[in-house]
Design a protein around this motif. Structure first.
Motif, PDB file in Angstrom:
ATOM      1  N   ARG A 551       0.850  -1.185   0.000  1.00 42.48           N
ATOM      2  CA  ARG A 551       0.000   0.000   0.000  1.00 42.48           C
ATOM      3  C   ARG A 551       0.882   1.230   0.000  1.00 42.48           C
ATOM      4  O   ARG A 551       1.949   1.259   0.617  1.00 42.48           O
ATOM      5  CB  ARG A 551      -0.915   0.028   1.225  1.00 42.48           C
ATOM      6  CG  ARG A 551      -1.980  -1.055   1.240  1.00 42.48           C
ATOM      7  CD  ARG A 551      -3.063  -0.728   2.235  1.00 42.48           C
ATOM      8  NE  ARG A 551      -3.760   0.493   1.885  1.00 42.48           N
ATOM      9  CZ  ARG A 551      -4.622   1.114   2.705  1.00 42.48           C
ATOM     10  NH1 ARG A 551      -4.858   0.619   3.897  1.00 42.48           N
ATOM     11  NH2 ARG A 551      -5.215   2.222   2.316  1.00 42.48           N
ATOM     12  N   THR A 552       0.427   2.249  -0.691  1.00 42.18           N
ATOM     13  CA  THR A 552       1.222   3.467  -0.776  1.00 42.18           C
ATOM     14  C   THR A 552       1.437   4.049   0.613  1.00 42.18           C
ATOM     15  O   THR A 552       0.558   4.011   1.470  1.00 42.18           O
ATOM     16  CB  THR A 552       0.502   4.494  -1.660  1.00 42.18           C
ATOM     17  OG1 THR A 552      -0.855   4.654  -1.199  1.00 42.18           O
ATOM     18  CG2 THR A 552       0.481   4.039  -3.096  1.00 42.18           C
ATOM     19  N   GLY A 553       2.627   4.592   0.791  1.00 41.29           N
ATOM     20  CA  GLY A 553       2.974   5.195   2.065  1.00 41.29           C
ATOM     21  C   GLY A 553       3.601   4.243   3.043  1.00 41.29           C
ATOM     22  O   GLY A 553       4.221   4.683   4.019  1.00 41.29           O
ATOM     23  N   GLU A 554       3.460   2.947   2.821  1.00 39.43           N
ATOM     24  CA  GLU A 554       4.005   1.965   3.746  1.00 39.43           C
ATOM     25  C   GLU A 554       5.271   1.344   3.162  1.00 39.43           C
ATOM     26  O   GLU A 554       5.441   1.305   1.943  1.00 39.43           O
ATOM     27  CB  GLU A 554       2.966   0.878   4.036  1.00 39.43           C
ATOM     28  CG  GLU A 554       1.699   1.426   4.680  1.00 39.43           C
ATOM     29  CD  GLU A 554       0.694   0.332   4.969  1.00 39.43           C
ATOM     30  OE1 GLU A 554       1.002  -0.843   4.652  1.00 39.43           O
ATOM     31  OE2 GLU A 554      -0.386   0.638   5.500  1.00 39.43           O
ATOM     32  N   GLU A 590       9.868   3.809   1.665  1.00 37.62           N
ATOM     33  CA  GLU A 590       8.677   4.627   1.452  1.00 37.62           C
ATOM     34  C   GLU A 590       8.175   4.446   0.030  1.00 37.62           C
ATOM     35  O   GLU A 590       8.962   4.384  -0.916  1.00 37.62           O
ATOM     36  CB  GLU A 590       8.980   6.103   1.723  1.00 37.62           C
ATOM     37  CG  GLU A 590       7.772   7.005   1.660  1.00 37.62           C
ATOM     38  CD  GLU A 590       8.112   8.463   1.905  1.00 37.62           C
ATOM     39  OE1 GLU A 590       7.190   9.257   2.106  1.00 37.62           O
ATOM     40  OE2 GLU A 590       9.313   8.792   1.877  1.00 37.62           O
ATOM     41  N   THR A 591       6.856   4.356  -0.122  1.00 39.21           N
ATOM     42  CA  THR A 591       6.218   4.254  -1.443  1.00 39.21           C
ATOM     43  C   THR A 591       5.191   5.380  -1.557  1.00 39.21           C
ATOM     44  O   THR A 591       3.996   5.164  -1.340  1.00 39.21           O
ATOM     45  CB  THR A 591       5.536   2.889  -1.621  1.00 39.21           C
ATOM     46  OG1 THR A 591       4.654   2.656  -0.511  1.00 39.21           O
ATOM     47  CG2 THR A 591       6.565   1.773  -1.673  1.00 39.21           C
ATOM     48  N   PRO A 592       5.625   6.594  -1.892  1.00 40.16           N
ATOM     49  CA  PRO A 592       4.704   7.728  -1.877  1.00 40.16           C
ATOM     50  C   PRO A 592       3.761   7.781  -3.070  1.00 40.16           C
ATOM     51  O   PRO A 592       2.805   8.548  -3.061  1.00 40.16           O
ATOM     52  CB  PRO A 592       5.646   8.939  -1.877  1.00 40.16           C
ATOM     53  CG  PRO A 592       6.876   8.446  -2.584  1.00 40.16           C
ATOM     54  CD  PRO A 592       7.000   7.001  -2.213  1.00 40.16           C
ATOM     55  N   ARG A 593       4.027   6.990  -4.118  1.00 41.56           N
ATOM     56  CA  ARG A 593       3.200   7.041  -5.326  1.00 41.56           C
ATOM     57  C   ARG A 593       2.612   5.677  -5.628  1.00 41.56           C
ATOM     58  O   ARG A 593       3.253   4.641  -5.408  1.00 41.56           O
ATOM     59  CB  ARG A 593       4.046   7.511  -6.519  1.00 41.56           C
ATOM     60  CG  ARG A 593       4.649   8.892  -6.359  1.00 41.56           C
ATOM     61  CD  ARG A 593       3.577   9.955  -6.323  1.00 41.56           C
ATOM     62  NE  ARG A 593       4.127  11.277  -6.076  1.00 41.56           N
ATOM     63  CZ  ARG A 593       3.391  12.342  -5.786  1.00 41.56           C
ATOM     64  NH1 ARG A 593       2.075  12.235  -5.706  1.00 41.56           N
ATOM     65  NH2 ARG A 593       3.960  13.510  -5.572  1.00 41.56           N
TER      66      ARG A 593
END
Length: 677
Positions: A551-554, A590-593
Motif C-alpha cells: 500500500r502506498t505510504g508503507e 517509502e512508497t509515496p506514489r
C-alpha cells in the motif's frame, strides 16, 4: 467551540505602510524651492537696456523669491518623488493579520488534496495548490518580528522549513510541496508543530490547512495549544477503485470428442475489484484491464454504480506463459475530479501450477553433494513425491541434490524438498529439509539419534500443522534437534524435539529430523494434510511475492534470493529509490506514489520482479464533507478558506513603475523639438 484565533476583517482591506521610505517626501521642499528662487545674474555692459527690461526689474527687486507658477515639469517631478517615497514605504493591502510570535503552518498532503478545485477567479486548480497559496498569504500577513515553520502532513509528519523570519525562504520551501498518494495523518503533523513551539516563549499558534477529508477524523484530540483549521476545496462527487485482488484460477471450456461433449479446465487470471460511488448521482463507468505498457484491453465491463454503493466487478483473461508476473492496470472511465483513485494496479500470477523440486542426496551422483551424508537413507523420498503429486496444482520434478544446486534459472518461487542433506543457501522459495545429517543445519543443531521416540506434542497453532493430528504415529528412529529458540519447535517427542521451524525473512522453512520412510506416518491422512499445508503456504507466497502490504505510504518488502547482489529499485515515475537488503528481503522504506515498483538484482539467481502499490483508501476517496472531531484539552477552531479575507498584496512595484513613467515623460518634455509655426 473556541473562537477563531485570528479574527478576519469583513470591511475594506487594511492599507499597510512601512514608515522607513516616507522620509523621501521631505525632498519636495527643496524641489519647490528651486522653482521659486530667483536666479542671481552677473553685470554686463550693453548698448541699450530696453531688451533687458525684465532682467533689470529682477535686479532692482529686493525679495529673493518669486511667485510660484504651476509648471508641468514641477508637477511631474513632485509626483515622481511622492510615488517613489510611497514605493520605498512598501504599501500593501491585506484583509487579516496573522498575529503571534511563533507560528506553525501545517499543510495536508494526503491523496484527497490532489482532487480538482476552483480558484478564487474560477480557474481550474487542485486543492493542494489552494492550500499552498493560502499558506503563502498567511506568511505575508505575519506581524513584524514573528517567525514561522512549515510542516507537511502526509502519512508521516515532515518538517519542511524550520523556524525562520525570512519570508522568501519560507515561501520557497512551500513551492515543491505536492500531494502524495497516501492516507494522511494530520494529527501527527500538528503534534510535531506543537512540539517545536512548546518550549518557546511569547504567543504561539498552529494553523492547519486541509480539505477536511481525513483518514483519521479524530486526529486532533487532546491538542495542547490552540489550533486553527482552515479548509480548502468544495465538496465534489467521486468514484474510485477501493479494492483490487488478482488471482490465478481455472475456467471450464467445452470440447467435443469421440464420446461427445466434454469439458476441460484452462488457466484463467481473475481480477476482483470493488468500485465505490461517493457521489449523490449514479455513475455509469467503464472498468477496463490491460497490461502495463500495452494499449490492448484484456477485459472490460460497463457498470452503473448507484450513490453510496460499492459494486464488485470481476474481469478475466487467459494468460500465456509470457504474461506471468507482468503488471496489470485497471482503469475507470470517464475520469472524475480525483484521477488518482480511478486507476489501480495488479500483477499477473505466476501460473496456476506450483513448481516443486524434490532433491535427494542418495539419488544418482548426489551422494557427495556438500553437506550430504553418504549412503543416507532415501526411502521417504518416494512417499513425499507421492504426497506432492497428489495435489493437481503442482508440477513435481525429482532428481539429485547436485542437479538442484547446479540448475541455472530456477524459478525463485519453487517449493524445494531436500532429503538426506542440508546445503547452505539452497535456491528456490519455501523449503522442506528431511532427515539431515548431524551438525548445524539452518540454525538448528542436529544431534544424537533417538530410537523409537514417543511423540508427545505438536504446535497446532502453526499453519503447517493445522487440521491434523499425530496421534498414533510411530517412528523407528529420529535425530534430536536443538533450535536457536524454543518457539521454533514444531513436533516434540518425549526424548527431544524432532521437527523445527527454520524459516527466514524471505522463505518458510521446515526441518524434519527423521526419514518419513522409517515411520508409519505416510500411511496416515495427517501426512498428506501436512504436505498440502506446506504447498498452500508456498502457493500463497508465490501469488504475492512480498512479505508486507503493498500500500502506498508503507514500506515495501519484497522477497529476493539470499544470494542477490547489486540490487536496484525503480519507482513508478522511473526514479531510482534507495533499497536495503537483508536475509533475502529487499525493503523500500517509502512508497509515496501508486504504481509499479521494479526491482532487479544480479547473482547466481539473477532476476527481477514487479510489485504494484495501490492507495485503495475509502477515507481518501470519499470527498464529501465530514465533520472534524476536535475534542480534548486543547482549543480547535475550524473555518473555511472561502470565508477568509483577501490576500496580502504589496503595491511597491506598481508605484515604482508609475514613478519611472513620470520621470521618462519629464525627460521627453524637456528634450522634445518645439513645433515651428
Amino acid at each position: 467551540m473556541a473562537a477563531p484565533l485570528a479574527q478576519a476583517s469583513t470591511g475594506a482591506p487594511l492599507a499597510l505602510l512601512s514608515p522607513g521610505g516616507l522620509w523621501l517626501l521631505a525632498l519636495l521642499g527643496p524641489l519647490v524651492l528651486l522653482y521659486i528662487l530667483k536666479i542671481k545674474r552677473s553685470r554686463r555692459r550693453v548698448p541699450s537696456t530696453w531688451l533687458w527690461a525684465a532682467a533689470q526689474r529682477d535686479l532692482m527687486a529686493r525679495a529673493p523669491f518669486r511667485k510660484l507658477i504651476a509648471q508641468l515639469p514641477l508637477v511631474l517631478q513632485a509626483l515622481a518623488l511622492a510615488l517613489l517615497a510611497l514605493a520605498l514605504a512598501r504599501p500593501a493591502s491585506r484583509g487579516r493579520e496573522l498575529t503571534g510570535d511563533h507560528v506553525a503552518i501545517i499543510l495536508d498532503t494526503s491523496a484527497s488534496m490532489s482532487a480538482a478545485a476552483r480558484g478564487p477567479a474560477g480557474e481550474a486548480t487542485t486543492r493542494i495548490e489552494l492550500a499552498k497559496q493560502l499558506a503563502r498569504d498567511l506568511l505575508s500577513g505575519l506581524a513584524p518580528g514573528s517567525n514561522a515553520l512549515i510542516v507537511e502532513a502526509g502519512r508521516d509528519a515532515r518538517l519542511v522549513a524550520a523556524l525562520d523570519r525570512d519570508l522568501v525562504r519560507l515561501k520557497a520551501a512551500i513551492d515543491p510541496i505536492a500531494a502524495r498518494d497516501v492516507e494522511g495523518d494530520l494529527g501527527a503533523a500538528v503534534a510535531l508543530g506543537i512540539d517545536r513551539l512548546r518550549q518557546l516563549g511569547g504567543a504561539r499558534r498552529v494553523v492547519a490547512i486541509t480539505d477536511g477529508n481525513l483518514a483519521r477524523p479524530a486526529s486532533l484530540h487532546g491538542v495542547s495549544l490552540p489550533v486553527e483549521v482552515i479548509t480548502v476545496g468544495d465538496p465534489v462527487d467521486n468514484a474510485a477503485i477501493v479494492r483490487v485482488d488478482v488471482r490465478s484460477g481455472s475456467a471450464a471450456v467445452g470440447a467435443s470428442g469421440a464420446d461427445g461433449e466434454r469439458s476441460e479446465h484452462r488457466e484463467e487470471v481473475q481480477a476482483f475489484l470493488v468500485v465505490a460511488n461517493f457521489g449523490a448521482q449514479p455513475r455509469d463507468v467503464y472498468v477496463t484491464m490491460r497490461q502495463d505498457n500495452a494499449s490492448d484491453v484484456l477485459g472490460s465491463r460497463r457498470v452503473l454504480v448507484k450513490p453510496g454503493e460499492r459494486l464488485p466487478v470481476v474481469l478475466t483473461f487467459r494468460p500465456s506463459p509470457g504474461d506471468y508476473r507482468k503488471g496489470l492496470v485497471f482503469e475507470l472511465s470517464p475520469r472524475d475530479a480525483m484521477p488518482l483513485d480511478d486507476v489501480a494496479y495488479g500483477r499477473v500470477p505466476a501460473g496456476d501450477k506450483l513448481p516443486v523440486v524434490l532433491a535427494s542426496a542418495g539419488k544418482g551422483q548426489g551422494g557427495d553433494a556438500q553437506g550430504a551424508q553418504p549412503g543416507a537413507p532415501s526411502g521417504g523420498s518416494g512417499w513425499i513425491e507421492r504426497a506432492l503429486a497428489s495435489d493437481p496444482m503442482t508440477s513435481v520434478t525429482s532428481g539429485s541434490l547436485a542437479d538442484l544446486l547446479g540448475k541455472p534459472g530456477l524459478d525463485p518461487d519453487t517449493f524445494v524438498v531436500i532429503d538426506g542433506a542440508c546445503p547452505p543457501d539452497p535456491p528456490g522459495g519455501d523449503l522442506l529439509i528431511v532427515n539431515p545429517p548431524p551438525g548445524r543445519c539452518a540454525g538448528t543443531l542436529v544431534g544424537q539419534t533417538l530410537d523409537r521416540p514417543t511423540l508427545t506434542s505438536w504446535d497446532t497453532a502453526d499453519p503447517r500443522l493445522r487440521f491434523l493430528t499425530l496421534d498414533g504415529v510411530n517412528l523407528r528412529v529420529a535425530s534430536s534437534l536443538k533450535p536457536e529458540a524454543a518457539t521454533q519447535e514444531l513436533i516434540r517427542a518425549q526424548e527431544g524435539t524432532i521437527a523445527t521451524d527454520i524459516s527466514t525473512a524471505s522463505r518458510t522453512g521446515t526441518l524434519l529430523g527423521f526419514d518419513v520412510g522409517e515411520s508409519d506416518w505416510p500411511l496416515k491422512a495427517s501426512f498428506v494434510l501436512f504436505v498440502r499445508n506446506l504447498l498452500e503456504q508456498a502457493r500463497a507466497h508465490r501469488a504475492h511475492g512480498i512479505t508486507g502490504p503493498a500500500r502506498t505510504g508503507e514500506p515495501l518488502r519484497v522477497t529476493v534470493p539470499a544470494t542477490a547482489r547489486d540490487l536496484q529499485a525503480i519507482g513508478p515515475a522511473g526514479e531510482r529509490l534507495e533499497v536495503a537488503q537483508r536475509a533475502g528481503v529487499a525493503v523500500i522504506a517509502e512508497t509515496p506514489r501508486a504504481g509499479f515498483y521494479r526491482l532487479a538484482w544480479q547473482g547466481p539467481q539473477a532476476g527481477s520482479v514487479v510489485v504494484p502499490a495501490n492507495l485503495t483508501s475509502v477515507a481518501e476517496s470519499d470527498l464529501t464533507p465530514r465533520p472534524l472531531l476536535a475534542e480534548g484539552g486543547g482549543e480547535v477552531a475550524v473555518s473555511s478558506a472561502a470565508g477568509q479575507p483577501d490576500a496580502h498584496v504589496e503595491w511597491t512595484w506598481l508605484l515604482a513603475l508609475a514613478a519611472l513613467g513620470f520621470v521618462v515623460f519629464d525627460v521627453w518634455y524637456f528634450t522634445r523639438v518645439p513645433i515651428r509655426s
